[in-house]
Enzyme design. Sequence first.
Site, PDB file in Angstrom:
ATOM      1  N   PRO A   1      51.218 -40.599  43.475  1.00 38.57           N
ATOM      2  CA  PRO A   1      50.459 -41.687  42.839  1.00 38.57           C
ATOM      3  C   PRO A   1      50.318 -41.599  41.318  1.00 38.57           C
ATOM      4  O   PRO A   1      49.225 -41.378  40.790  1.00 38.57           O
ATOM      5  CB  PRO A   1      49.092 -41.573  43.522  1.00 38.57           C
ATOM      6  CG  PRO A   1      48.947 -40.108  43.794  1.00 38.57           C
ATOM      7  CD  PRO A   1      50.331 -39.623  44.148  1.00 38.57           C
ATOM      8  N   CYS A   2      51.426 -41.821  40.616  1.00 34.28           N
ATOM      9  CA  CYS A   2      51.354 -41.800  39.156  1.00 34.28           C
ATOM     10  C   CYS A   2      50.530 -42.967  38.609  1.00 34.28           C
ATOM     11  O   CYS A   2      50.132 -42.958  37.442  1.00 34.28           O
ATOM     12  CB  CYS A   2      52.750 -41.786  38.551  1.00 34.28           C
ATOM     13  SG  CYS A   2      53.869 -43.049  39.163  1.00 34.28           S
ATOM     14  N   HIS A   3      50.248 -43.977  39.461  1.00 35.07           N
ATOM     15  CA  HIS A   3      49.430 -45.105  39.016  1.00 35.07           C
ATOM     16  C   HIS A   3      47.967 -44.704  38.810  1.00 35.07           C
ATOM     17  O   HIS A   3      47.186 -45.478  38.255  1.00 35.07           O
ATOM     18  CB  HIS A   3      49.508 -46.253  40.029  1.00 35.07           C
ATOM     19  CG  HIS A   3      49.052 -45.883  41.404  1.00 35.07           C
ATOM     20  ND1 HIS A   3      49.876 -45.243  42.310  1.00 35.07           N
ATOM     21  CD2 HIS A   3      47.863 -46.045  42.038  1.00 35.07           C
ATOM     22  CE1 HIS A   3      49.218 -45.038  43.447  1.00 35.07           C
ATOM     23  NE2 HIS A   3      47.995 -45.509  43.304  1.00 35.07           N
TER      24      HIS A   3
END
Length: 280
Positions: free
Chosen positions: A249-251
Amino acid sequence: MTQNSYDKVAQALEFIADHWDEQPELLEIAKQVRMNEFNFQKLFSEWVGISPKKFISVLTLEHAKRSLADNESVLGAALDSGLSGPSRLHDLFVSVEAMTPGEYKQQAKGLKIRYAWHQGVFGETLILATDRGLCGLAFLDDRGKQECFADMSRRWPMAQLIEDFDYTYPYMKQIFQHPDQVDPSKRTKLKLFIKGSEFQVKVWQALMEIPKGQLVTYGDIAKKLEMKTGAARAVGTAIGSNPVGWVIPCHRVIRNTGYLGGYRWGLPRKLAMMGYEAAS
């Protein structure tokens, strides 16, 4: 949700991404997608689970700053909860296997990778998988399918690439199935097979320790990895190379000022993911 509906929502999100700090009214956003207020609010709320007004409030600068302040030790808390190494994400159990140095050197020679495009909650989604697990997840953007696929496949220059919708569909279903629709007794482990340098893999594993719906900064990741001051840029580069969007989850990473920063598959999609998680 149909592709046309997602396109409408994506168009609205793009407008929100450019104007969220101005707190646009419902009517103004609805006009951007050529819908009346009632139908737009219904469509948006069905997709994300909250109203456009609430969605915008989640994305404000002050909210982001408060979230960062509240979650100053969020990675430490995650580790204390046993989320190091193989970790839990979205009610899915995820295990990570990285290529060995020898496999990395061979550039995936002899490896078979099956791929296909699927319709998903965040638009058209490219899935790549091997018999050892999911090795790629990307979203269609302005570059088009051919270039998006080329971007993902060039990571595996010596692999054999086989288009196979039936093989990749179970991954798509498992990753994006709503938690309420999953029977806990039938939940299976999602396996990732990723290719990256030792540093990149460490950064990606750190991302997976961020609890759902929480935000951290690039500096938080660098601190967690016990890197020197000023290493946030290197962390940002590694995050930008994330091969498995959404699952890794780089968001959930933003700038230390509270501003959202960029996203490989477009800021509107990052907003969509943040709002989707906030709603659930």
